[in-house]
Design an enzyme around this catalytic site. Structure first.
Site, PDB file in Angstrom:
ATOM      1  N   LYS A  80      77.323 -63.330  69.706  1.00 14.98           N
ATOM      2  CA  LYS A  80      76.275 -63.134  70.695  1.00 14.98           C
ATOM      3  C   LYS A  80      75.444 -64.412  70.755  1.00 14.98           C
ATOM      4  CE  LYS A  80      72.602 -59.743  71.763  1.00 14.98           C
ATOM      5  NZ  LYS A  80      71.958 -58.493  71.280  1.00 14.98           N
ATOM      6  N   SER A  92      71.798 -54.934  74.646  1.00 16.54           N
ATOM      7  CA  SER A  92      71.876 -56.301  75.108  1.00 16.54           C
ATOM      8  C   SER A  92      73.128 -57.049  74.648  1.00 16.54           C
ATOM      9  CB  SER A  92      70.641 -57.073  74.634  1.00 16.54           C
ATOM     10  OG  SER A  92      70.623 -57.163  73.213  1.00 16.54           O
ATOM     11  N   SER A 134      70.762 -52.143  70.779  1.00 13.61           N
ATOM     12  CA  SER A 134      71.404 -53.228  71.525  1.00 13.61           C
ATOM     13  C   SER A 134      72.811 -53.563  71.074  1.00 13.61           C
ATOM     14  CB  SER A 134      70.550 -54.502  71.446  1.00 13.61           C
ATOM     15  OG  SER A 134      69.379 -54.379  72.205  1.00 13.61           O
TER      16      SER A 134
END
Length: 534
Positions: free
Chosen positions: A105, A180, A204
């Site tokens: 990420k 996210s 997330s």
């Protein structure tokens, strides 16, 4: 007659030998154990494996269904793979991740790649040091394949960022991958890599893990370092693995976990870290296990509810004793939003100031400057683009100046007393019902459709209780449970007390092996060379 018997015995022995030697490799289902078996047999090496994943990215990320998971690829990935292949030949294997590609990420620092938080305001930022977890993965022989999309500063739940644009769900591209950690979920769901790292402050990591059909873990607060990760709200932030099997979650966790002086929270893990979590995986772990069924959130989607009910029946058939239902105490559900607001109003500005203070010139150096630059950038956009610009910066504007200082009784009572109350309230369920874990449906709703602006204002009520794992700091393991009629994965979550990862991984593995519900993304089918027998 003797010759006939000998010949028959020889043919039979040859057939048995051939059957033993024959193995099938299928990239879509391959976990690290299967990858290493193919490596050991000489049927595959890290360079070829990396090339297979890069071919998929070329075919499906920016072309074909345009999953759009990646912000940046590692230009040296193939060279790294060749070097690791040579090391394997001359010195042996470092770990089960030796030669295995991993994606990160893009809020996790990694040398040689950008770290943007998905924001146009950090475009071009290249960290000088690896995050603690990235250094651990490199030391284990993993190949860092690239950085993937996320909502700006891990804030958006639709997989859209101001820098990377919209990521799509590989199982149904009309939908988002959630967020996210949407890029991480989509990348592994489309099998661009077998493993990704995500982050989780209120769901997330777990939400994209669920809707992209993966296994994933939000670990216990303090088990895995956040050093070198762009912060969100440090009391609740976590870094965890997302993979195509519970086995690989266990592999990654053992390599990532441990004390880091740059993250004081990890001191709590002393004596509680296991270097090999795969030793806890047990196909029979559900037999006699007492599992509480949490039904605090339901009734939003009949298909998802049906998948969850079927999963409960699978748990029963596997031998689990279900305590149905259990419910979070009212004070746990009622107090969480207020505690989160007080704590994050203080921590977000302070932690952003600390992180931005380490950046080179040309980038925001403080939380206030980030908000100023966001306002200035938004003013340059067209009306349509302005409407799509992430709302998080508007929310950040309300936090400029910060909340109560860390030294104040307001903050300390929320952090120390309030969170302790939350932990005690949830632990009371385990004590009262003698539970090994609590199971719930990870998401009560499907992800948003692409282009459907249903993003809630930060702090608004949701149809989720996932953030209870964050405010308690407890671990939460996600395992695929089925799909909806339109191909969207649904999962269940196993929640346990602090540092109960061995138990959760055992239970999740037993459920996974009993059901084999790994969904395969139809919009990103196999390419030539991905499946073979050796």
């Amino acid at each position: 007659m003797h010759l006939v018997i000998v010949r028959a015995a020889f043919v039979a022995a040859l057939a048995v030998t051939s059957a033993v030697r024959a193995a099938t490799f299928e990239l879509a289902r391959a976990d690290t154990a299967g990858i290493q078996a193919a490596f050991d047999a000489g049927a595959l090496d890290a360079e070829r494996l990396t090339a297979l994943y890069l071919a998929r990215i070329a075919a499906y990320d920016r072309a074909g269904p345009t999953i759009n998971a990646f912000i940046a690829l590692n230009a040296d990935a193939l060279a790294d793979a060749r070097a690791l292949d040579e090391e394997r030949r001359t010195r042996g294997r470092r770990s089960l991740l030796h030669g295995v590609p991993v994606v990160l990420k893009d809020n996790i620092d990694s040398v040689g790649l950008p770290c943007t938080g998905g924001s146009v305001l950090l475009a071009g930022n290249r960290p000088a040091r690896d995050a603690f977890v990235v250094a651990r993965l490199r030391a284990a022989g993993a190949i860092i394949l690239g950085k993937v999309n996320l909502g700006d500063f891990a804030s958006d739940a639709t997989g859209r960022s101001s820098l990377g644009g919209q990521t799509r769900n590989p199982h149904n591209v009309a939908y988002t991958p959630a967020g996210s950690s949407g890029g991480s979920g989509a990348a592994v769901g489309a099998w661009f890599a077998p493993l990704a790292l995500g982050t989780d402050t209120g769901g997330s990591l777990r939400s994209p893990t669920s809707v992209n059909g993966l296994a994933g873990l939000k670990p216990t607060h303090g088990l895995v370092s956040r050093g070198g990760v762009i912060p969100t709200c440090l009391c609740f932030d976590a870094v965890g693995p997302m993979a195509r099997s519970v086995h690989d979650v266990a592999v990654a966790l053992g390599l990532m976990a441990g004390r880091d002086d740059a993250d004081p929270a990890t001191a709590a893990s002393a004596g509680l870290v296991h270097r090999d979590y795969t030793r806890f995986l047990d196909r029979q772990a559900l037999r006699g296990a007492r599992i509480g069924v949490l039904r605090d959130v339901r009734g939003f989607d009949a298909e998802i509810d049906a998948v969850f009910e079927a999963a409960l029946e699978d748990l029963r058939r596997a031998g689990a004793v279900l305590v149905d239902p259990v419910n979070y105490p009212a004070h746990v559900l009622g107090a969480r939003a207020g505690l989160v607001k007080v704590i994050c109003d203080t921590e977000v500005p302070e932690e952003f100031d600390r992180y931005f203070g380490t950046l080179p010139g040309g980038f925001p150096r403080s939380f206030a400057e980030l908000v100023e630059r966001a306002d200035a950038h938004r003013a340059t956009l067209s009306t349509d683009a302005r409407a799509l610009f992430p709302r998080v910066y508007e929310h950040y504007r309300t936090r400029v100046g910060g909340g109560p200082a860390r030294s104040t009784l307001t903050y300390r009572s929320a952090r120390d007393d309030g969170l302790a109350m939350m932990r005690a309230g949830v632990l009371g369920l385990y004590e009262r019902h003698r539970l090994d874990a609590i199971v719930t449906c990870t998401r009560a709703t499907r992800p948003d459709r692409v282009g459907q602006d249903t993003r809630p204002t930060p702090g608004a009520p949701t149809t989720s209780v996932r953030d209870v794992a964050n405010v308690t700091g407890f671990p939460d393991l996600i395992v695929p449970a089925g799909t909806t009629a339109d191909g969207l994965p649904v999962s269940i979550s196993f929640l346990g007390p602090a540092f109960s990862e061995p138990t959760l991984l055992a239970l999740g593995y037993a459920y996974e092996q009993a059901t084999r519900r790994l969904p395969i993304a139809a919009p990103t089918p196999p390419l030539s060379g991905e499946n073979f027998t050796y």
